[in-house]
Design an enzyme around this catalytic site. Structure first.
Site, short mmCIF file in Angstrom:
data_model
loop_
_atom_site.label_atom_id
_atom_site.label_comp_id
_atom_site.label_asym_id
_atom_site.label_seq_id
_atom_site.Cartn_x
_atom_site.Cartn_y
_atom_site.Cartn_z
N HIS A 13 39.64 50.33 28.17
CA HIS A 13 40.29 49.10 28.64
C HIS A 13 40.65 48.27 27.41
O HIS A 13 39.82 47.57 26.85
CB HIS A 13 39.37 48.29 29.55
N HIS A 15 43.74 45.80 25.32
CA HIS A 15 45.00 45.05 25.25
C HIS A 15 45.54 45.12 23.83
O HIS A 15 44.86 44.70 22.88
CB HIS A 15 44.77 43.60 25.65
N ARG A 17 48.95 44.11 23.27
CA ARG A 17 50.07 43.18 23.21
C ARG A 17 51.34 43.93 22.77
O ARG A 17 51.49 45.12 23.03
CB ARG A 17 49.76 41.98 22.31
N LYS A 95 47.32 49.83 36.81
CA LYS A 95 46.44 48.66 36.74
C LYS A 95 46.85 47.62 37.77
O LYS A 95 47.97 47.13 37.79
CB LYS A 95 46.49 48.05 35.34
N HIS A 134 41.49 44.80 38.15
CA HIS A 134 40.87 43.54 37.72
C HIS A 134 40.34 42.87 38.98
O HIS A 134 41.12 42.29 39.76
CB HIS A 134 41.88 42.65 37.00
N HIS A 168 35.90 45.95 33.64
CA HIS A 168 35.09 44.93 32.95
C HIS A 168 34.16 44.17 33.91
O HIS A 168 34.24 42.95 34.04
CB HIS A 168 35.96 43.95 32.16
N ASP A 240 38.01 45.57 26.70
CA ASP A 240 38.81 44.42 27.14
C ASP A 240 39.12 43.51 25.96
O ASP A 240 39.26 42.30 26.11
CB ASP A 240 38.10 43.64 28.26
N HIS A 244 44.44 36.91 20.86
CA HIS A 244 45.32 35.75 20.90
C HIS A 244 45.31 35.15 19.50
O HIS A 244 44.26 35.14 18.83
CB HIS A 244 44.81 34.68 21.87
N ALA A 256 42.53 33.32 27.43
CA ALA A 256 41.34 34.06 27.84
C ALA A 256 41.32 35.43 27.16
O ALA A 256 42.25 36.21 27.31
CB ALA A 256 41.32 34.23 29.36
#
Length: 335
Positions: A13, A15, A17, A95, A134, A168, A240, A244, A256
């Site tokens: 899992h 991210h 971007r 997802k 999620h 998660h 997860d 950012h 988040a």
């Protein structure tokens, strides 16, 4: 000096971007992991075969020569069987985001009407495409995951041949759900094995520990630890990790996400070593995922040693978890 060798570690899992952020963070995972399940909540979200292929191409460019497989996902919509048949060889999972529950999820599912979802979910089950979820409602923030358990029950019971991954998980309620349905599985992050809500907001607010789903109570963390440390065959590691830029975290509209990608394996070694369970880490970080998803990961061996490692204050524009702190484990080499 204590060492551990992990073969073919997987982050199920992740991210990454896009654009400059992708170029910055992707190599931090591809260096030490054999592969990762890449989340599709870009702007716009990944919803077509062409978008999947183009995003994978951009990821491959970002990681350079690293031996790393990005396992691709589609953003859930009510897709037709014919479309899923056309894209099955390009994706590993789809997802599902409830609308508005996390970053870039505004186009997610607004109503869990089984009949409207039936064609998609039955086709996914037939084609072996995993449903990654999620699992949160729009209720009170501490209750959102627990409230979603009824949705998992509805999905699992109506589509028993569909593999469903509760992503998660953060609560004892989700842990208890694992053994109720044969087709339910879960990912667990390293930060939810380490922190509770008290670490986020019990004293001075710590924005770099703020994520969704939010960290919960000590008894929830204990439940997660109980199955992760034993490498329960239905759970696997999913970071997860959600980058950012520093300015977007240290602001009144704090994004988040906890960024753990470059230190995930070191943190996992700390957690498992502290409980004398290092022998189970291989299953949690690789073997279980390969079995659940039916994948054969790119070969990679990561050797970690129990030796101090100071976490950088920044990786590019992103502040990592434990920034400036000293970890007990470091990566010695990657073969």
């Amino acid at each position: 000096m204590k060492t551990i060798s992990l073969t073919m570690p997987l982050d199920m899992h992740l991210h990454l971007r896009d654009g400059d952020m992708l170029e910055s963070v992707a190599p931090l995972t591809s260096y030490s992991f054999s592969g990762a399940l890449v989340m599709p909540n870009l702007v716009p979200p990944v919803t077509t075969k062409e978008m999947v292929k183009e995003y994978k191409k951009r990821i491959k460019h970002a990681i350079g020569r690293d031996d790393f497989e990005p396992y691709m996902t589609l953003f859930y919509q009510n897709y037709s069987r014919s479309f899923l048949e056309s894209v099955v060889d390009d994706i590993t999972a789809i997802k599902l985001y409830p609308s508005g529950v996390t970053t870039n999820s505004e186009g997610g599912v607004a109503s869990f009407d089984i009949e409207s979802m039936r064609e998609t979910l039955e086709a996914m089950a037939d084609l072996g495409i995993v449903l990654s979820v999620h699992g949160e409602t729009n209720g009170f923030v501490m209750d959102r995951e627990a409230e979603f358990m009824s949705v998992y029950e509805m999905l699992a019971s109506n589509f028993p041949k569909l593999k469903i991954v509760m992503e998660h998980i953060t609560t004892a309620d989700a842990v208890a759900m694992l053994d109720r349905y044969e087709n339910l599985y879960a990912t667990i992050t390293v930060h939810h094995l380490m922190i509770t809500l008290d670490d986020v907001a019990g004293g001075m607010l710590r924005p770099h520990l703020f994520c969704k789903p939010i960290a919960k109570r000590p008894e929830d963390r204990a439940a997660l630890l109980s199955i992760a440390l034993e490498a329960h065959p239905k759970v696997m590691f999913g970071s997860d990790s959600a980058p950012h830029p520093k300015h977007a975290k240290e602001s009144c509209g704090c994004g988040a996400g906890v960024f753990t990608a470059p230190i995930a394996l070191q943190l996992l070694c700390e957690v498992f070593d502290a409980h004398d369970k290092l022998d189970n880490l291989q299953a949690f970080v690789s073997d279980n995922a390969q079995q659940i998803y039916g994948i054969c990961a790119e070969y990679k061996e990561v050797v970690l040693v129990k030796q101090d490692f100071v976490v950088p204050e920044l990786y590019g524009s992103v502040v990592p978890m434990k920034a400036g702190e000293t970890l007990q484990w470091t990566i010695e080499r990657v073969d």
